[in-house]
Enzyme design. Structure first.
Site, PDB file in Angstrom:
ATOM      1  N   TYR A  93      49.982  71.587  62.124  1.00 10.75           N
ATOM      2  CA  TYR A  93      51.067  72.569  62.263  1.00 10.75           C
ATOM      3  C   TYR A  93      50.511  73.887  62.760  1.00 10.75           C
ATOM      4  O   TYR A  93      49.467  74.347  62.275  1.00 10.75           O
ATOM      5  CB  TYR A  93      51.770  72.802  60.912  1.00 10.75           C
ATOM      6  CG  TYR A  93      53.180  72.264  60.940  1.00 10.75           C
ATOM      7  CD1 TYR A  93      54.132  72.869  61.753  1.00 10.75           C
ATOM      8  CD2 TYR A  93      53.543  71.147  60.206  1.00 10.75           C
ATOM      9  CE1 TYR A  93      55.415  72.365  61.823  1.00 10.75           C
ATOM     10  CE2 TYR A  93      54.826  70.639  60.267  1.00 10.75           C
ATOM     11  CZ  TYR A  93      55.767  71.255  61.083  1.00 10.75           C
ATOM     12  OH  TYR A  93      57.034  70.758  61.165  1.00 10.75           O
ATOM     13  N   GLU A 148      52.865  76.828  63.935  1.00  8.33           N
ATOM     14  CA  GLU A 148      53.963  77.698  64.365  1.00  8.33           C
ATOM     15  C   GLU A 148      53.421  79.066  64.755  1.00  8.33           C
ATOM     16  O   GLU A 148      52.546  79.617  64.079  1.00  8.33           O
ATOM     17  CB  GLU A 148      54.974  77.867  63.223  1.00  8.33           C
ATOM     18  CG  GLU A 148      55.850  76.640  63.041  1.00  8.33           C
ATOM     19  CD  GLU A 148      56.745  76.758  61.816  1.00  8.33           C
ATOM     20  OE1 GLU A 148      56.622  77.748  61.067  1.00  8.33           O
ATOM     21  OE2 GLU A 148      57.567  75.850  61.620  1.00  8.33           O
ATOM     22  N   ASP A 180      63.793  75.755  88.311  1.00  5.26           N
ATOM     23  CA  ASP A 180      63.381  74.604  87.503  1.00  5.26           C
ATOM     24  C   ASP A 180      62.672  73.651  88.467  1.00  5.26           C
ATOM     25  O   ASP A 180      63.305  72.899  89.200  1.00  5.26           O
ATOM     26  CB  ASP A 180      64.614  73.950  86.885  1.00  5.26           C
ATOM     27  CG  ASP A 180      64.274  72.667  86.128  1.00  5.26           C
ATOM     28  OD1 ASP A 180      63.116  72.207  86.222  1.00  5.26           O
ATOM     29  OD2 ASP A 180      65.170  72.122  85.465  1.00  5.26           O
ATOM     30  N   THR A 226      59.043  70.431  83.741  1.00  4.83           N
ATOM     31  CA  THR A 226      58.532  69.369  82.880  1.00  4.83           C
ATOM     32  C   THR A 226      57.075  69.162  83.290  1.00  4.83           C
ATOM     33  O   THR A 226      56.639  69.671  84.326  1.00  4.83           O
ATOM     34  CB  THR A 226      59.287  68.044  83.091  1.00  4.83           C
ATOM     35  OG1 THR A 226      59.256  67.734  84.488  1.00  4.83           O
ATOM     36  CG2 THR A 226      60.717  68.121  82.624  1.00  4.83           C
ATOM     37  N   LYS A 261      56.316  64.612  85.441  1.00  3.94           N
ATOM     38  CA  LYS A 261      56.825  64.009  86.683  1.00  3.94           C
ATOM     39  C   LYS A 261      55.705  64.076  87.731  1.00  3.94           C
ATOM     40  O   LYS A 261      54.654  63.484  87.509  1.00  3.94           O
ATOM     41  CB  LYS A 261      58.102  64.717  87.113  1.00  3.94           C
ATOM     42  CG  LYS A 261      59.220  64.596  86.060  1.00  3.94           C
ATOM     43  CD  LYS A 261      60.529  65.147  86.567  1.00  3.94           C
ATOM     44  CE  LYS A 261      61.673  64.851  85.633  1.00  3.94           C
ATOM     45  NZ  LYS A 261      61.869  65.836  84.580  1.00  3.94           N
ATOM     46  N   ARG A 285      54.433  63.997  78.446  1.00  3.77           N
ATOM     47  CA  ARG A 285      55.845  64.378  78.390  1.00  3.77           C
ATOM     48  C   ARG A 285      55.977  65.732  77.699  1.00  3.77           C
ATOM     49  O   ARG A 285      55.688  65.853  76.507  1.00  3.77           O
ATOM     50  CB  ARG A 285      56.570  63.292  77.598  1.00  3.77           C
ATOM     51  CG  ARG A 285      58.037  63.206  77.743  1.00  3.77           C
ATOM     52  CD  ARG A 285      58.501  61.811  77.388  1.00  3.77           C
ATOM     53  NE  ARG A 285      58.254  60.918  78.507  1.00  3.77           N
ATOM     54  CZ  ARG A 285      59.041  60.852  79.585  1.00  3.77           C
ATOM     55  NH1 ARG A 285      60.150  61.542  79.651  1.00  3.77           N
ATOM     56  NH2 ARG A 285      58.739  60.063  80.590  1.00  3.77           N
TER      57      ARG A 285
HETATM   58  N1  PLP Z   1      64.984  69.661  84.973  1.00  2.00           N
HETATM   59  C1  PLP Z   1      65.029  68.790  85.985  1.00  2.00           C
HETATM   60  C2  PLP Z   1      65.172  69.306  87.372  1.00  2.00           C
HETATM   61  C3  PLP Z   1      64.955  67.422  85.729  1.00  2.00           C
HETATM   62  O1  PLP Z   1      65.032  66.546  86.731  1.00  2.00           O
HETATM   63  C4  PLP Z   1      64.816  66.977  84.388  1.00  2.00           C
HETATM   64  C5  PLP Z   1      64.719  65.558  84.039  1.00  2.00           C
HETATM   65  O2  PLP Z   1      64.795  64.660  84.773  1.00  2.00           O
HETATM   66  C6  PLP Z   1      64.793  67.938  83.390  1.00  2.00           C
HETATM   67  C7  PLP Z   1      64.877  69.266  83.690  1.00  2.00           C
HETATM   68  C8  PLP Z   1      64.791  67.538  81.939  1.00  2.00           C
HETATM   69  O3  PLP Z   1      63.619  67.130  81.480  1.00  2.00           O
HETATM   70  P1  PLP Z   1      63.529  66.325  80.081  1.00  2.00           P
HETATM   71  O4  PLP Z   1      64.079  64.978  80.378  1.00  2.00           O
HETATM   72  O5  PLP Z   1      62.065  66.368  79.842  1.00  2.00           O
HETATM   73  O6  PLP Z   1      64.321  67.089  79.089  1.00  2.00           O
END
Ligand code: PLP
Length: 431
Positions: free
Chosen positions: A51, A53, A206, A232, A235, A241
């Protein structure tokens, strides 16, 4: 201290089956990848026991000297991997995944019911960018904030920046989100910046899908234009993950992003960080600075171009006509078939990809397209010729799906099904 085979043969057997499935199939889901043995080793380590935090040096638990060292190393590698100056940019490596990372940003910079604009889900955006239907606020983002999605120009398959600009002028969002889950082209960041500035909005990218490509500089760099960048880590970046949030260190629109974002992650929305993931992420971010990683990302893009060209030769319609990145979006409607049927047939043939809506689609369950990505099979060593062969196998699957559809029971079955969906055949309480 027993290993998994001895302690739980049932789970061991399921993992083995999944490993075999991964090994024996063509993995073409654009958001998936195969991470390295080194990353897996860190993820499967004792780091999961701790842990911690808080942030390095400011924890709510004792015994964190090594975890502090790990998280600090991970943060440094994250900034280095994306070529960022640590005086100008900071990063939080604790988000549990992409959707939590995005929601943490919204929590940091917005008040409930503030207005946001992200790319509409049926046009390639992600659920967490504010998806809603006329009937339902589907994503938490649209439940807690007022969402007005922007869309593609259906004639070109590209983001309709003109319409976005007009709408943003009227809607005056506080946050504009760039980024997508199914967009085969690069984004016009300077234009997005201009639109955000005119609306007085924060600009967030994002980059979940393309973060590996960004780290390797094979697509445009969002950090040059955006205030906040989320991703993320599993990918194209090929890590464990998880998620990350990068933020400008100087205040933006009067907000100290560093404090607001760190507080939104913890204690705002999360508790203890997943240190095993942070360990795996640190390893991934070391890989991401290597020459091998850059060569890999270049290969991902070349493979995608080869795949796209072959599909065009086979007379498929691609949304936007091609691809600049790691995925293609195929519009199957001209063939009179939908993505759901094709996904199913290909799945039976060990080709894994996903149905995807394409601009103009009416149903998300029976969308008119498929999304095909190259990151995972490129990790396994595929080159252009393998993706050309893959396009041919997909084509075979599509032909089988078209054939099967033409032979499937037709309108009489539809009548019969309507009859079945009546109180005469109740779902429960029949006996
Ligand atoms: N943002 C984008 C552009 C995504 O394609 C994805 C998932 O495919 C996410 C966020 C969400 O990620 P997670 O599935 O890890 O929550």
């Amino acid at each position: 201290d027993n290993g998994l085979s001895e302690a739980d043969p049932e789970v061991r057997a399921i993992i083995d089956k999944e490993k075999e499935r991964q090994f024996k199939s063509l993995e073409l889901i654009a958001s998936e990848n195969f991470t390295s043995r080194a990353v897996m080793e860190a993820v499967g380590s004792c780091l999961t026991n701790k842990y911690s935090e808080g942030l390095p040096g400011k924890r709510y638990y004792g015994g964190n000297e090594h975890i502090d060292e790990l998280e600090t190393l991970c943060q440094k590698r994250a900034l280095d991997a994306f070529h960022l100056d640590g005086n100008k940019w900071g990063v939080n490596v604790q988000p549990l995944s992409g959707s939590p990372a995005n929601f943490e940003v919204y929590t940091a910079v917005l008040n409930p019911h503030d207005r946001i604009m992200g790319l509409d889900l049926p046009h390639g955006g992600h659920l967490s960018h504010g998806f809603m239907t006329p009937k339902r606020r589907v994503s938490g983002t649209s439940i807690y904030f007022e969402s007005m999605p922007y869309r593609l120009d259906e004639s070109t398959g590209l983001v309709d920046y003109d319409m976005l600009e007009k709408t943003a002028t009227l809607f005056r969002p506080k946050l504009i989100i760039v980024g997508a889950s199914a967009y085969p082209r690069d984004f016009d960041y300077p234009r997005m910046r201009k639109i955000a500035d005119a609306a007085g909005a924060f600009l967030m990218m994002d980059m979940a899908h393309i973060s590996g490509l960004v780290a390797a500089s094979v697509v445009a760099n969002p950090f040059d234009y955006c205030d906040i960048v989320t991703t993320t880590t599993h990918k194209s970046l090929r890590g464990p993950r998880g998620g990350m949030i990068f933020f400008k260190k100087d205040p933006v629109l009067g907000v100290d992003l560093e404090t607001a974002i760190n507080n939104a992650v913890f204690p705002g929305l999360q508790g203890g960080p997943h240190n095993h993931t942070i360990g795996g992420l640190a390893v991934c971010l070391k890989h991401a600075q290597s020459a091998e990683f850059k060569a890999y990302q270049n290969q991902v893009v070349s493979n995608c171009r080869a795949l796209a060209s072959r599909l065009v030769e086979l007379e498929y319609t691609l949304v936007s006509g091609g691809s600049d990145n790691h995925l293609v979006l195929v519009d199957l409607r001209p063939f009179g078939i939908d993505g759901a049927r094709v996904e199913k047939i290909l799945d039976m043939a060990s080709i894994t990809l996903n149905k995807n809506s394409v601009p103009g689609d009416k149903s998300a369950l029976m969308p008119g397209g498929i999304r095909i990505g190259t990151p995972a099979m490129t990790t396994r060593g595929f080159t252009e010729k393998d993706f050309i062969a893959t396009a041919d196998y997909i084509h075979e699957g599509v032909r089988i799906a078209i054939d099967a559809k033409s032979k499937a029971p037709g309108s009489k079955l539809q009548e019969f099904l309507k009859h079945v969906a009546t109180p005469e055949f109740p779902l429960i309480d029949r006996v």
